[in-house]
Motif scaffolding. Structure first.
Motif, PDB file in Angstrom:
ATOM      1  N   VAL A   4      11.136  48.168  38.335  1.00  0.00           N
ATOM      2  CA  VAL A   4       9.995  49.061  38.559  1.00  0.00           C
ATOM      3  C   VAL A   4      10.484  50.507  38.609  1.00  0.00           C
ATOM      4  O   VAL A   4       9.878  51.393  37.999  1.00  0.00           O
ATOM      5  N   GLU A   5      11.575  50.739  39.311  1.00  0.00           N
ATOM      6  CA  GLU A   5      12.153  52.083  39.383  1.00  0.00           C
ATOM      7  C   GLU A   5      12.522  52.592  37.997  1.00  0.00           C
ATOM      8  O   GLU A   5      12.265  53.752  37.663  1.00  0.00           O
ATOM      9  N   ALA A   6      13.121  51.724  37.183  1.00  0.00           N
ATOM     10  CA  ALA A   6      13.524  52.121  35.831  1.00  0.00           C
ATOM     11  C   ALA A   6      12.299  52.478  34.995  1.00  0.00           C
ATOM     12  O   ALA A   6      12.304  53.471  34.269  1.00  0.00           O
ATOM     13  N   ASP A   7      11.251  51.663  35.093  1.00  0.00           N
ATOM     14  CA  ASP A   7      10.019  51.947  34.352  1.00  0.00           C
ATOM     15  C   ASP A   7       9.401  53.262  34.823  1.00  0.00           C
ATOM     16  O   ASP A   7       8.920  54.049  34.013  1.00  0.00           O
ATOM     17  N   LEU A   8       9.418  53.475  36.124  1.00  0.00           N
ATOM     18  CA  LEU A   8       8.858  54.702  36.671  1.00  0.00           C
ATOM     19  C   LEU A   8       9.651  55.917  36.183  1.00  0.00           C
ATOM     20  O   LEU A   8       9.073  56.941  35.816  1.00  0.00           O
ATOM     21  N   ALA A   9      10.955  55.780  36.138  1.00  0.00           N
ATOM     22  CA  ALA A   9      11.799  56.879  35.666  1.00  0.00           C
ATOM     23  C   ALA A   9      11.501  57.208  34.204  1.00  0.00           C
ATOM     24  O   ALA A   9      11.597  58.360  33.787  1.00  0.00           O
ATOM     25  N   ARG A  10      11.114  56.182  33.443  1.00  0.00           N
ATOM     26  CA  ARG A  10      10.764  56.408  32.035  1.00  0.00           C
ATOM     27  C   ARG A  10       9.331  56.908  31.887  1.00  0.00           C
ATOM     28  O   ARG A  10       8.879  57.194  30.792  1.00  0.00           O
ATOM     29  N   GLY A  11       8.598  56.973  32.994  1.00  0.00           N
ATOM     30  CA  GLY A  11       7.236  57.482  32.947  1.00  0.00           C
ATOM     31  C   GLY A  11       6.203  56.446  32.547  1.00  0.00           C
ATOM     32  O   GLY A  11       5.107  56.787  32.125  1.00  0.00           O
TER      33      GLY A  11
END
Length: 87
Positions: free
Chosen positions: A59-66
């Motif tokens: 989820v953090e990775a997806d959020l970082a990618r916007g």
């Protein structure tokens, strides 16, 4: 109204607020609430996320990618959890 929330629900919202603040977001969005659910590891939401093989790092990775998380809360996504919005 916040005082009517369960302790677990308050924990999720408080963590979501902290995450939004850390990311300098002017609002608390569904992505912040989703991350906040991981703050209650023994909660039902965390169990469902684990069963769906969703972990905080992803989820953090997806959020970082916007990535937009609102799709997870649409009728099709809720239907996978057995929630019928029409009903």
């Amino acid at each position: 109204m916040f005082e009517r929330f369960t302790k677990r629900a308050r924990t999720v919202v408080v963590h979501a607020q902290e995450i939004a603040r850390e990311r300098r977001s002017p609002t608390i969005g569904s992505e912040h609430l989703l991350l906040g659910l991981f703050a209650v590891p023994d909660g039902l939401a965390a169990a469902i996320l684990q069963r769906l093989q969703v972990d905080r790092a992803d989820v953090e990775a997806d959020l970082a990618r916007g990535a937009a998380f609102d799709a997870a809360f649409d009728s099709a996504g809720l239907a996978t959890l057995g929630i019928d919005l029409e009903e």
